[in-house]
Design an enzyme around this catalytic site. Structure first.
Site, PDB file in Angstrom:
ATOM      1  N   ASP A  14      38.321  46.322  45.752  1.00 38.07           N
ATOM      2  CA  ASP A  14      38.683  46.551  44.352  1.00 38.07           C
ATOM      3  C   ASP A  14      40.148  46.975  44.287  1.00 38.07           C
ATOM      4  OD1 ASP A  14      38.512  46.874  41.638  1.00 38.07           O
ATOM      5  OD2 ASP A  14      37.323  48.705  41.697  1.00 38.07           O
ATOM      6  N   ASP A 108      40.518  41.046  40.064  1.00 38.53           N
ATOM      7  CA  ASP A 108      40.903  42.181  40.909  1.00 38.53           C
ATOM      8  C   ASP A 108      39.797  42.740  41.791  1.00 38.53           C
ATOM      9  OD1 ASP A 108      39.484  43.159  38.740  1.00 38.53           O
ATOM     10  OD2 ASP A 108      40.663  44.988  38.575  1.00 38.53           O
ATOM     11  N   GLU A 109      38.660  42.082  41.890  1.00 36.60           N
ATOM     12  CA  GLU A 109      37.617  42.589  42.790  1.00 36.60           C
ATOM     13  C   GLU A 109      36.731  41.460  43.286  1.00 36.60           C
ATOM     14  OE1 GLU A 109      34.445  45.054  41.174  1.00 36.60           O
ATOM     15  OE2 GLU A 109      35.037  44.493  39.141  1.00 36.60           O
TER      16      GLU A 109
END
Length: 366
Positions: A14, A108-109
């Site tokens: 993350d 983003d993860e």
């Protein structure tokens, strides 16, 4: 503790305050300052906040004017989604250096299954460390990671040492880790559910574990079954490299509230145009059209209709959306309209073979 199901080595990576961190990296003048990606106007919304801004209670999805009230020195930065996608692709390329089993959740993860990996490294902990170091070397950004036997625990663990940290929950630590966990930290337990659990005397994983499956199902429906299993470390969801979308949509928030139905129909045409573009690009069609209406008092209403055939054409989407708009009188002036298409033609046969299993050794190293 011994588990009666195959153990995996799962990493959840993350990025730390991703959008805001990209802006601070690209513009050194913003480093160390409280920034918010999004709009600071009366109708603006925060998409992301730097850690400096979060100290003042600024959070994503917060109204821009409220964020500014909390943090008078807050600097608003216009989103650059093309740039975020570019950096995300750099990060994703690092993941594929280790495994092809990568399941992105957003820009983003992502989850990574490194049980068997391209580096032949038996330690998921060391792999996570290497990945975070490579991300920093190539992008200048920091990431946090969680490592454990399944996706649920890995995701929870990735929040433990944020920012720029990681946590491993080994198989023998799973029970204690989950029992000690604050119920608010359980992925899938939101604010409303947490408050309901408090009223039922459930404050920690241990409290949750003490409840029977029947009790949890009676109070939380299907989610109760999920809670019953995850608190025992049972979560069989595999890392899926190709996530099939359940719906495709487009929406617009207006600079001024709309009271005129004629203006709303004009806006719906623009939204339908954008939705058609996305559907054509993905070569997707669907049967269920949903109209989303957010009123000026922020109450939300959805209206849906399922057709007997798949559609992706703007004209048919717009025709149905107009029908849904006129289905009932509007409750107030409107600040947002959206159209989404679900019940998509992306269905495929489920893999009937058993999951790639790993024999459970006496010591399953992480």
């Amino acid at each position: 503790m011994e588990f009666d199901f195959p153990l995996r080595k799962i990493i959840h990576v993350d990025m730390d305050a991703f959008y805001a961190s990209v802006e601070q990296h690209d513009n050194p003048e913003l480093k160390g300052k409280p920034i918010a990606v999004g709009g600071g106007s009366k109708r603006g919304v925060v998409s992301a906040a730097s850690y400096e801004a979060r100290k003042f209670g600024v959070r994503s999805a917060m109204a821009g004017y409220l964020a500014k009230r909390n943090c008078p020195d807050l600097i608003f930065v216009k989103p650059r989604f093309d740039r975020y996608k570019e950096v995300s692709q750099q990060i994703r390329s690092i993941f594929f250096e280790y495994t092809d089993l990568v399941e992105p959740l957003s820009l983003d993860e992502a989850y990574l299954d490194v049980t068997e990996n391209k580096k032949g490294n038996p330690s998921a902990t060391l792999i996570a460390k290497e990945i975070r170091e490579k991300i920093f070397e190539r992008t200048g950004l920091t990431a946090s990671a969680g490592i454990s036997i399944n996706k649920f625990i890995a995701k929870v663990a990735s929040d433990y040492h944020k920012p720029n940290g990681q946590k491993t929950v080994n198989p023998e630590e799973v029970v204690e880790f989950l029992e000690d966990l604050d119920i608010r930290k359980f992925y899938g337990v939101g604010k409303v559910t947490a408050e309901k659990m408090y009223r039922l005397g459930i404050f920690t994983g241990k409290d949750l574990k003490a409840k029977t499956a029947e009790f949890l199902e009676a109070n939380f429906g299907k989610s109760g079954t999920y809670y019953y299993h995850v608190v025992r470390g049972i979560h069989h969801s595999t890392v899926k490299p190709h996530r099939t979308p359940k719906s495709v949509g487009a929406e617009r928030t207006f600079s001024e509230n709309l009271s005129s139905e004629i203006l709303m129909l004009e806006r719906l045409e623009n939204i339908a145009n954008e939705l058609e573009r996305r559907l054509k690009k993905s070569k997707i069609a669907g049967k269920t059209i949903t109209l989303k209406i957010k009123y000026s008092d922020f109450t939300l209403q959805t209206r849906s209709k399922t057709l007997p055939y798949f559609i992706s054409d703007k004209a048919l989407i717009l025709e149905t959306a107009k029908e849904l708009l006129s289905q009932a009188p509007l409750q107030n002036s409107v600040r947002l309209l959206g159209i989404s298409l679900a019940n998509l033609n992306t269905g495929h046969k489920k893999n009937e073979t058993k999951e790639n299993s790993v024999s459970v050794q006496l010591k399953f190293e992480f």
